[in-house]
Design an enzyme around this catalytic site. Structure first.
Site, mmCIF file in Angstrom:
data_model
loop_
_atom_site.group_PDB
_atom_site.id
_atom_site.type_symbol
_atom_site.label_atom_id
_atom_site.label_comp_id
_atom_site.label_asym_id
_atom_site.label_seq_id
_atom_site.Cartn_x
_atom_site.Cartn_y
_atom_site.Cartn_z
ATOM 1 C CB CYS A 79 23.850 -95.381 17.143
ATOM 2 S SG CYS A 79 23.814 -97.732 18.097
ATOM 3 C CG HIS A 167 28.809 -94.539 16.153
ATOM 4 N ND1 HIS A 167 28.559 -94.207 16.611
ATOM 5 C CD2 HIS A 167 27.915 -95.791 16.188
ATOM 6 C CE1 HIS A 167 27.825 -94.383 17.695
ATOM 7 N NE2 HIS A 167 27.825 -95.478 17.242
ATOM 8 C CD GLU A 169 29.800 -91.002 15.909
ATOM 9 O OE1 GLU A 169 29.223 -91.635 16.652
ATOM 10 O OE2 GLU A 169 28.310 -90.964 14.859
ATOM 11 C CB SER A 221 49.663 -73.145 33.533
ATOM 12 O OG SER A 221 49.556 -74.070 31.894
ATOM 13 N N GLY A 222 52.030 -71.590 30.956
ATOM 14 C CA GLY A 222 52.820 -71.563 30.336
ATOM 15 C C GLY A 222 52.355 -72.852 28.770
ATOM 16 N N GLY A 223 51.342 -73.061 28.709
ATOM 17 C CA GLY A 223 50.233 -74.240 28.658
ATOM 18 C C GLY A 223 49.563 -73.098 27.809
ATOM 19 C CB VAL A 224 48.054 -74.849 24.000
ATOM 20 C CG1 VAL A 224 46.899 -74.048 23.414
ATOM 21 C CG2 VAL A 224 49.118 -75.893 23.632
ATOM 22 C CB SER A 227 49.266 -69.319 26.328
ATOM 23 O OG SER A 227 50.168 -69.987 27.365
#
Length: 509
Positions: A79, A167, A169, A221-224, A227
């Site tokens: 573009c 585009h 993508e 934090s317990g998050g992805v 961890s």
């Protein structure tokens, strides 16, 4: 260093999407602002110029020295990138007679060209531009057109330099991934060997060299993100990683105990810290959302600093920073004026003189999950919905008290557990409950009540940048509402939020 594609960001909303599509081809790529690009090295196999909200006709339009790239490495301009090259090479870019936005079909196609190999006549492509390339210089050949755009794709004669007006993508371009594969694999010659397993092996080796026998502290934090970062560092240095999991009193029901147990089963060296009272004291009397965030961030740092000092000779702080955070900090527009303080506690205080290690800083969120699966992290952690750093504090509108937290934890527990039971949890990107400051009249038995209104929120999304409200079944919502009102004392009305982002946000505060 792995071979890579460089993506020059001219400010397009789709730049990160280009990178994600390249990564999906198992090819490593990096995004840089157009005005801060590293020198080409042997590991750079090609360059992509992104789109832009700017026009090449603007007096101060963003530009680069094309001599650094053209003829030295394959280049694909998307573009604005295509218009910039065409104009700099002697062509003419003019305003479109009508703004070309949306789907178009390829009406002419030179699919003998390597960029367009396996693309089909009539294929749908996505246009999003206000300018068009009217005239091209003699050294450019048009290789694709649509009914309204003659120069939909072009190639420089005698070199691997291409421009496309659409585009590839975005998913609306039906064969966009094929075009990107043609460029990255067939033209640039990338090997498609950048996998989760390769990333883990290389990262663990780098961490071992970087950290040696040093001690590292990490706030879980317990998050992805935190961890996966913890498991990578644990593989590199074992017990020299010290993890701290703080209970701020704003987690989901039983979450502190459950997550702590999950971490211990993963072999991590984790200390759980009950700091609920400190957070509740800091939040007393505060209703403003941003003030709540700041109070939580301040107390977290105090607790984390206190616990860190109990470990002797710590040299490093590990963080679960991911690639979008890095991109944002060096974007074309510069760092954001206001950091999203509800996502993570941002920054390390000056008095904690630790070096920072960020093993995930080259990964997108979906890639972090893939690495987590390769590390055999429990799906209960990897599939966990995003959860704001300040937790339930920003889902309690107004002042936060232990009593309100208890009500919201019960409501949230019923909502989330029923989603899991009815196999709806994995179909939703994020869900939770909000305790509003409203009381409403109700009838329970023979008595009138005047109790709290809670709202349920569930959205579908890819990355949280935009989101649509989830069309949960009426029967499910009816059952959840009935269970909440019957079991949670203090609630007599349940509503469901059907707002999308934009214009609404996912969280209420």
């Amino acid at each position: 260093m792995p071979e890579k594609i460089l993506i020059l960001d001219f400010g397009s909303q789709y730049t990160q999407l280009i990178a994600r599509r390249v990564r999906e081809l198992n090819v490593y790529c990096e995004i840089y602002p157009y005005n801060n690009v590293p020198a080409l090295t042997e590991d750079v196999k090609g360059v992509i110029f992104s789109g832009s909200p700017c026009s090449v006709r603007d007096q101060e339009h963003p530009t680069v020295d094309l001599n650094k790239y053209l003829g030295n490495t394959p280049v694909l301009g998307v573009c604005y990138g295509a218009q910039l090259m065409a104009q700099e090479l002697g062509g003419e870019v003019t305003p479109s007679t009508i703004r070309e936005y949306g789907r178009a079909r390829i009406s002419e196609l030179h699919n003998h060209d390597r960029l367009l190999k396996e693309l089909t006549l009539g294929s749908v492509v996505w246009m999003s531009h206000g300018d068009t390339i009217k005239e091209i210089p003699d050294n450019i050949e048009v290789i694709a057109s649509t009914e309204s755009v003659r120069v939909a794709a072009y190639k420089l004669r005698d070199q691997e330099t291409y421009g496309i007006q659409f585009h590839p993508e975005v998913t609306h371009s039906e064969e966009g991934k094929t075009l990107l594969r043609n460029f990255v694999v067939h033209i640039c010659g990338c090997q498609q060997d950048w996998t989760s397993e390769q990333f883990i092996d290389a990262t663990v080796a780098d961490l071992q060299q970087q950290l040696g026998d040093d001690k590292v502290v990490l706030g879980l934090s317990g998050g992805v993100d935190s961890s996966v970062a913890a498991m990578l560092i644990h593989q590199a240095i074992g017990k020299n990683l010290y993890c701290i999991f703080v209970d701020n009193g704003l987690l989901r029901k039983n979450e502190f105990e459950q997550v702590l147990d999950s971490y211990k089963h993963m072999g991590l060296n984790v200390k759980g810290v009950d700091a609920k009272d400190k957070f509740y004291t800091a939040l007393a009397g505060i209703s403003d959302p941003e003030q709540k965030r700041k109070a939580i961030g301040r107390v977290f740092i105090e607790v984390f600093d206190e616990e860190s000092h109990k470990i002797e000779d710590v040299k490093w702080l590990a963080q679960g920073t991911i690639y979008p955070d890095v991109i944002e900090s060096m974007s074309v527009k510069g760092p954001s004026a206001t950091i999203k303080s509800h996502h993570n506690v941002g920054g390390l205080p000056d008095f904690m003189k630790l070096k920072v290690v960020e093993p995930l800083k080259t990964l997108f969120k979906d890639e972090v999950r893939l690495v987590g699966r390769a590390l055999k992290i429990d799906d209960a952690i990897l599939g966990r919905h995003p959860f704001p750093g300040p937790g339930l504090a920003i889902r309690i509108l107004g002042e936060v008290t232990p009593e309100k937290v208890n009500i919201l934890q019960q409501v949230d527990h019923i909502f989330i557990n029923n989603m899991k039971k009815d196999k709806l949890y994995d179909e939703v990107w994020q869900a939770g409950a909000i305790l509003t400051p409203l009381q409403s009249v109700g009838v329970m038995g023979d008595e009138r009540t005047y109790e709290n209104v809670v709202a349920l929120r569930a959205v579908t999304s890819i990355d949280g940048m935009t989101a649509d409200w989830s069309r949960l079944p009426y029967e499910f919502l009816a059952d959840v509402s009935n269970e909440i009102i019957n079991k949670v004392k203090g609630v007599n009305r349940v509503v469901y939020d059907i707002s999308s982002k934009p214009p609404a946000t996912i969280e209420w505060e």
